[in-house]
Design a protein around this motif. Structure first.
Motif, PDB file in Angstrom:
ATOM      1  N   UNK A 136       0.830  -1.208   0.000  1.00 33.87           N
ATOM      2  CA  UNK A 136       0.000   0.000   0.000  1.00 33.87           C
ATOM      3  C   UNK A 136       0.863   1.255   0.000  1.00 33.87           C
ATOM      4  N   UNK A 137       2.129   1.126   0.414  1.00 32.83           N
ATOM      5  CA  UNK A 137       3.067   2.253   0.380  1.00 32.83           C
ATOM      6  C   UNK A 137       3.990   2.196  -0.836  1.00 32.83           C
ATOM      7  N   UNK A 138       4.464   1.003  -1.179  1.00 33.79           N
ATOM      8  CA  UNK A 138       5.410   0.892  -2.291  1.00 33.79           C
ATOM      9  C   UNK A 138       4.736   0.797  -3.658  1.00 33.79           C
ATOM     10  N   UNK A 139       3.485   0.358  -3.682  1.00 37.54           N
ATOM     11  CA  UNK A 139       2.715   0.220  -4.927  1.00 37.54           C
ATOM     12  C   UNK A 139       1.289   0.717  -4.705  1.00 37.54           C
ATOM     13  N   UNK A 140       1.145   1.974  -4.295  1.00 35.58           N
ATOM     14  CA  UNK A 140      -0.194   2.468  -3.915  1.00 35.58           C
ATOM     15  C   UNK A 140      -1.207   2.431  -5.063  1.00 35.58           C
ATOM     16  N   UNK A 141      -0.786   2.702  -6.275  1.00 34.02           N
ATOM     17  CA  UNK A 141      -1.728   2.688  -7.398  1.00 34.02           C
ATOM     18  C   UNK A 141      -2.251   1.281  -7.663  1.00 34.02           C
ATOM     19  N   UNK A 142      -1.366   0.302  -7.540  1.00 31.77           N
ATOM     20  CA  UNK A 142      -1.763  -1.099  -7.722  1.00 31.77           C
ATOM     21  C   UNK A 142      -2.816  -1.484  -6.677  1.00 31.77           C
ATOM     22  N   UNK A 143      -2.535  -1.161  -5.407  1.00 35.10           N
ATOM     23  CA  UNK A 143      -3.460  -1.500  -4.322  1.00 35.10           C
ATOM     24  C   UNK A 143      -4.785  -0.762  -4.510  1.00 35.10           C
ATOM     25  N   UNK A 144      -4.709   0.495  -4.891  1.00 35.66           N
ATOM     26  CA  UNK A 144      -5.932   1.260  -5.130  1.00 35.66           C
ATOM     27  C   UNK A 144      -6.766   0.624  -6.243  1.00 35.66           C
ATOM     28  N   UNK A 145      -6.108   0.141  -7.300  1.00 38.75           N
ATOM     29  CA  UNK A 145      -6.842  -0.524  -8.380  1.00 38.75           C
ATOM     30  C   UNK A 145      -7.559  -1.780  -7.877  1.00 38.75           C
ATOM     31  N   UNK A 146      -6.926  -2.526  -6.977  1.00 40.07           N
ATOM     32  CA  UNK A 146      -7.560  -3.721  -6.416  1.00 40.07           C
ATOM     33  C   UNK A 146      -8.765  -3.322  -5.561  1.00 40.07           C
ATOM     34  N   UNK A 147      -8.617  -2.286  -4.771  1.00 40.14           N
ATOM     35  CA  UNK A 147      -9.736  -1.799  -3.953  1.00 40.14           C
ATOM     36  C   UNK A 147     -10.887  -1.348  -4.850  1.00 40.14           C
ATOM     37  N   UNK A 148     -10.561  -0.644  -5.920  1.00 41.59           N
ATOM     38  CA  UNK A 148     -11.605  -0.215  -6.862  1.00 41.59           C
ATOM     39  C   UNK A 148     -12.287  -1.406  -7.518  1.00 41.59           C
ATOM     40  N   UNK A 149     -11.506  -2.411  -7.865  1.00 45.66           N
ATOM     41  CA  UNK A 149     -12.074  -3.613  -8.468  1.00 45.66           C
ATOM     42  C   UNK A 149     -13.067  -4.266  -7.497  1.00 45.66           C
ATOM     43  N   UNK A 150     -12.704  -4.347  -6.244  1.00 43.60           N
ATOM     44  CA  UNK A 150     -13.604  -4.939  -5.237  1.00 43.60           C
ATOM     45  C   UNK A 150     -14.863  -4.095  -5.104  1.00 43.60           C
ATOM     46  N   UNK A 151     -14.702  -2.788  -5.053  1.00 43.31           N
ATOM     47  CA  UNK A 151     -15.860  -1.889  -4.912  1.00 43.31           C
ATOM     48  C   UNK A 151     -16.778  -1.988  -6.131  1.00 43.31           C
ATOM     49  N   UNK A 152     -16.200  -2.028  -7.326  1.00 43.47           N
ATOM     50  CA  UNK A 152     -17.016  -2.134  -8.550  1.00 43.47           C
ATOM     51  C   UNK A 152     -17.793  -3.440  -8.604  1.00 43.47           C
ATOM     52  N   UNK A 153     -17.241  -4.475  -7.987  1.00 41.74           N
ATOM     53  CA  UNK A 153     -17.936  -5.769  -8.024  1.00 41.74           C
ATOM     54  C   UNK A 153     -19.272  -5.718  -7.309  1.00 41.74           C
ATOM     55  N   UNK A 154     -19.428  -4.773  -6.414  1.00 42.57           N
ATOM     56  CA  UNK A 154     -20.684  -4.627  -5.669  1.00 42.57           C
ATOM     57  C   UNK A 154     -21.786  -4.026  -6.526  1.00 42.57           C
ATOM     58  N   UNK A 155     -21.380  -3.313  -7.569  1.00 41.01           N
ATOM     59  CA  UNK A 155     -22.358  -2.704  -8.478  1.00 41.01           C
ATOM     60  C   UNK A 155     -22.905  -3.703  -9.491  1.00 41.01           C
ATOM     61  N   UNK A 156     -22.179  -4.780  -9.655  1.00 37.37           N
ATOM     62  CA  UNK A 156     -22.549  -5.769 -10.687  1.00 37.37           C
ATOM     63  C   UNK A 156     -23.753  -6.591 -10.298  1.00 37.37           C
TER      64      UNK A 156
END
Length: 156
Positions: A136-156
């Motif tokens: 979350x510190x060394x690859x914050x964009x990667x982790x953020x993308x995973x969090x977004x992917x999880x959040x988007x799955x709730x809309x499906x």
């Protein structure tokens, strides 16, 4: 940190980041005992009821961060209670909620094989990254993308 927050009804999906994920009848220590001991444990000390990371352990915890950030992590990091790994937490959120798991391939704190095993057991969508224990510190964009992917799955 061990928490039962994920069991709350307002939580729809979970993202584990280089984490331990015991079932409610297990402890984190029991999980760790099934895998090779990681180097970090040679660089901690227990004092005043807390687990303290020694400066010599910083490279094993967050060695892929720039030196200034490593010093900041050491100065500001959480200092868990000494029995943290032996605590049980009621409720196992990953049993009932969709889960994602960021596996830190270069983790010297939680063994990467333990991370992969935990992710497989929970049926999580695995997202590996070449990182230390703190993606979350060394690859914050990667982790953020995973969090977004999880959040988007709730809309499906």
């Amino acid at each position: 940190m061990i928490t039962k927050a994920g069991t709350h009804d307002r939580v729809g999906a979970l993202v584990y980041i280089a984490a331990l994920a015991p079932d409610e009848d297990e402890t984190s220590q029991e999980q760790q005992d099934k895998f090779p001991r990681t180097p970090i444990f040679e660089h901690v000390e227990v004092a005043d009821g807390r687990v303290w990371l020694k400066p010599s352990g910083v490279p094993h915890f967050c060695g892929d961060l720039p030196e200034a950030e490593q010093k900041l992590v050491l100065a500001t990091g959480a200092v868990p209670v000494a029995d943290l790994f032996n605590q049980q937490v009621p409720g196992t959120a990953w049993r009932t909620k969709p889960s994602w798991y960021v596996v830190a391939n270069n983790d010297h704190t939680v063994h990467p094989d333990l991370e992969r095993s935990a992710a497989e057991r929970m049926g999580a969508k695995v997202r590996p990254v070449d990182s230390s224990h703190v993606p979350m510190l060394s690859h914050p964009d990667f982790v953020l993308d995973v969090i977004r992917e999880a959040a988007k799955s709730l809309d499906a």
